[in-house]
Each structure stands twice: as C-alpha cells, then as structure tokens.
Design a protein around this motif. Structure first.
Motif, PDB file in Angstrom:
ATOM      1  N   PHE A  29       0.847  -1.187   0.000  1.00  0.00           N
ATOM      2  CA  PHE A  29       0.000   0.000   0.000  1.00  0.00           C
ATOM      3  C   PHE A  29       0.884   1.237   0.000  1.00  0.00           C
ATOM      4  O   PHE A  29       1.865   1.296   0.736  1.00  0.00           O
ATOM      5  CB  PHE A  29      -0.901   0.027   1.239  1.00  0.00           C
ATOM      6  N   VAL A  30       0.520   2.237  -0.795  1.00  0.00           N
ATOM      7  CA  VAL A  30       1.282   3.481  -0.869  1.00  0.00           C
ATOM      8  C   VAL A  30       0.340   4.634  -0.523  1.00  0.00           C
ATOM      9  O   VAL A  30      -0.720   4.764  -1.124  1.00  0.00           O
ATOM     10  CB  VAL A  30       1.878   3.694  -2.279  1.00  0.00           C
ATOM     11  N   THR A  31       0.754   5.456   0.452  1.00  0.00           N
ATOM     12  CA  THR A  31      -0.044   6.613   0.841  1.00  0.00           C
ATOM     13  C   THR A  31       0.839   7.857   0.874  1.00  0.00           C
ATOM     14  O   THR A  31       2.063   7.771   1.021  1.00  0.00           O
ATOM     15  CB  THR A  31      -0.694   6.421   2.228  1.00  0.00           C
ATOM     16  N   ASN A  32       0.199   9.010   0.752  1.00  0.00           N
ATOM     17  CA  ASN A  32       0.920  10.280   0.835  1.00  0.00           C
ATOM     18  C   ASN A  32       1.177  10.647   2.290  1.00  0.00           C
ATOM     19  O   ASN A  32       0.324  10.435   3.145  1.00  0.00           O
ATOM     20  CB  ASN A  32       0.121  11.399   0.167  1.00  0.00           C
ATOM     21  N   ILE A  33       2.331  11.223   2.545  1.00  0.00           N
ATOM     22  CA  ILE A  33       2.688  11.733   3.870  1.00  0.00           C
ATOM     23  C   ILE A  33       2.761  13.248   3.768  1.00  0.00           C
ATOM     24  O   ILE A  33       3.494  13.787   2.929  1.00  0.00           O
ATOM     25  CB  ILE A  33       4.043  11.161   4.347  1.00  0.00           C
ATOM     26  N   GLU A  34       2.003  13.939   4.612  1.00  0.00           N
ATOM     27  CA  GLU A  34       1.983  15.403   4.551  1.00  0.00           C
ATOM     28  C   GLU A  34       3.233  16.020   5.143  1.00  0.00           C
ATOM     29  O   GLU A  34       3.761  16.984   4.616  1.00  0.00           O
ATOM     30  CB  GLU A  34       0.744  15.927   5.273  1.00  0.00           C
ATOM     31  N   SER A  35       3.702  15.483   6.267  1.00  0.00           N
ATOM     32  CA  SER A  35       4.907  16.027   6.877  1.00  0.00           C
ATOM     33  C   SER A  35       5.566  14.975   7.760  1.00  0.00           C
ATOM     34  O   SER A  35       4.936  14.011   8.157  1.00  0.00           O
ATOM     35  CB  SER A  35       4.586  17.278   7.701  1.00  0.00           C
ATOM     36  N   ALA A  36       6.841  15.202   8.021  1.00  0.00           N
ATOM     37  CA  ALA A  36       7.606  14.326   8.907  1.00  0.00           C
ATOM     38  C   ALA A  36       8.532  15.195   9.749  1.00  0.00           C
ATOM     39  O   ALA A  36       8.988  16.250   9.305  1.00  0.00           O
ATOM     40  CB  ALA A  36       8.424  13.326   8.093  1.00  0.00           C
ATOM     41  N   LEU A  37       8.804  14.765  10.966  1.00  0.00           N
ATOM     42  CA  LEU A  37       9.667  15.516  11.875  1.00  0.00           C
ATOM     43  C   LEU A  37      10.572  14.541  12.622  1.00  0.00           C
ATOM     44  O   LEU A  37      10.100  13.574  13.209  1.00  0.00           O
ATOM     45  CB  LEU A  37       8.819  16.290  12.890  1.00  0.00           C
ATOM     46  N   THR A  45      16.445  16.095  16.217  1.00  0.00           N
ATOM     47  CA  THR A  45      17.097  17.287  15.657  1.00  0.00           C
ATOM     48  C   THR A  45      16.130  18.384  15.221  1.00  0.00           C
ATOM     49  O   THR A  45      16.559  19.505  14.966  1.00  0.00           O
ATOM     50  CB  THR A  45      17.931  16.891  14.422  1.00  0.00           C
ATOM     51  N   GLY A  46      14.864  18.042  15.087  1.00  0.00           N
ATOM     52  CA  GLY A  46      13.895  19.012  14.605  1.00  0.00           C
ATOM     53  C   GLY A  46      13.849  19.118  13.089  1.00  0.00           C
ATOM     54  O   GLY A  46      13.139  19.961  12.548  1.00  0.00           O
ATOM     55  N   GLU A  47      14.624  18.271  12.380  1.00  0.00           N
ATOM     56  CA  GLU A  47      14.586  18.292  10.914  1.00  0.00           C
ATOM     57  C   GLU A  47      13.176  17.927  10.443  1.00  0.00           C
ATOM     58  O   GLU A  47      12.489  17.143  11.076  1.00  0.00           O
ATOM     59  CB  GLU A  47      15.586  17.296  10.352  1.00  0.00           C
TER      60      GLU A  47
END
Length: 112
Positions: free
Chosen positions: A92-100, A104-106
């Motif tokens: 299954f492939v889904t979109n990721i809106e954001s990652a943190l 480090t806060g990257e």
C-alpha cells in the motif's frame, strides 16, 4: 513523501530488507502481524483433533521515502517478496503530509 506499507511472508523478510538497502532505503519499521485474505487459512491436526488456523503469520513493513524513489521501492519489495503462490502479500502506498525527526527538529525529506 510516500509511506509504503507491505504485508509479506515472514521468511521473505531478509530478501526484502536487502532489496531495500540496494535501492537506498536507510530505515524500515517491521511488525509481526497475523491475517488472511484469499488464502483464508488452513486446517491442522493437533492431538487427533482438526482445527482451522484462520490467521496466518505475516510481517508488516513500513517505510517513508521521497517521491523520487517511491516507485523503485515498491518494485524492489514486490520482486523480493514474490513466491508466485497465494498469500504473497500486499503493498500500500499513501501520501505523507509532513515528517519531523524528534531529536534534531529536521522536517520532511531531511527527517527521513
């Protein structure tokens, strides 16, 4: 970014891990799972009694990658996990809106 989840047979885990490493995936999450699809399960004999094993052992892989390599990752998993028999699994492939990255806060692609 894309999140790729794959449900595969447990004995294929090492082959899939190697294939992902060759494509450039640096980290994966692996969870032991149980389930069934068209495979339905099977019957076993224990002390003379027959019983149905509904939920078969599976492994769930999760990986978050950049959009650029997502298709190659899916192809690598599919090729490494395939046995040609029923129960090979699903991807299954889904979109990721954001990652943190917590340490480090990257953010976003820098975090993966």
């Amino acid at each position: 970014m894309k999140k790729i989840e794959a449900i595969i047979k447990p004995f294929k885990l090492d082959e899939v891990k190697e294939a992902l490493h060759e494509v450039g995936v640096s980290g994966i999450t692996v969870t032991e799972a149980k389930g069934f699809g068209r495979q339905k399960g099977h019957t076993e004999l224990y002390r003379g009694a027959e019983y149905v094993v509904d939920f078969l052992p599976k492994v769930k892989l999760e990986v978050v990658v950049s959009d650029e390599i997502a298709e190659r990752v899916v192809e690598a998993i599919a090729a490494a996990a395939q046995t040609g028999r029923i129960g090979d699994g699903k991807i299954f492939v889904t979109n990721i809106e954001s990652a943190l990255r917590i340490r480090t806060g990257e953010k976003n692609n820098d975090a993966i």
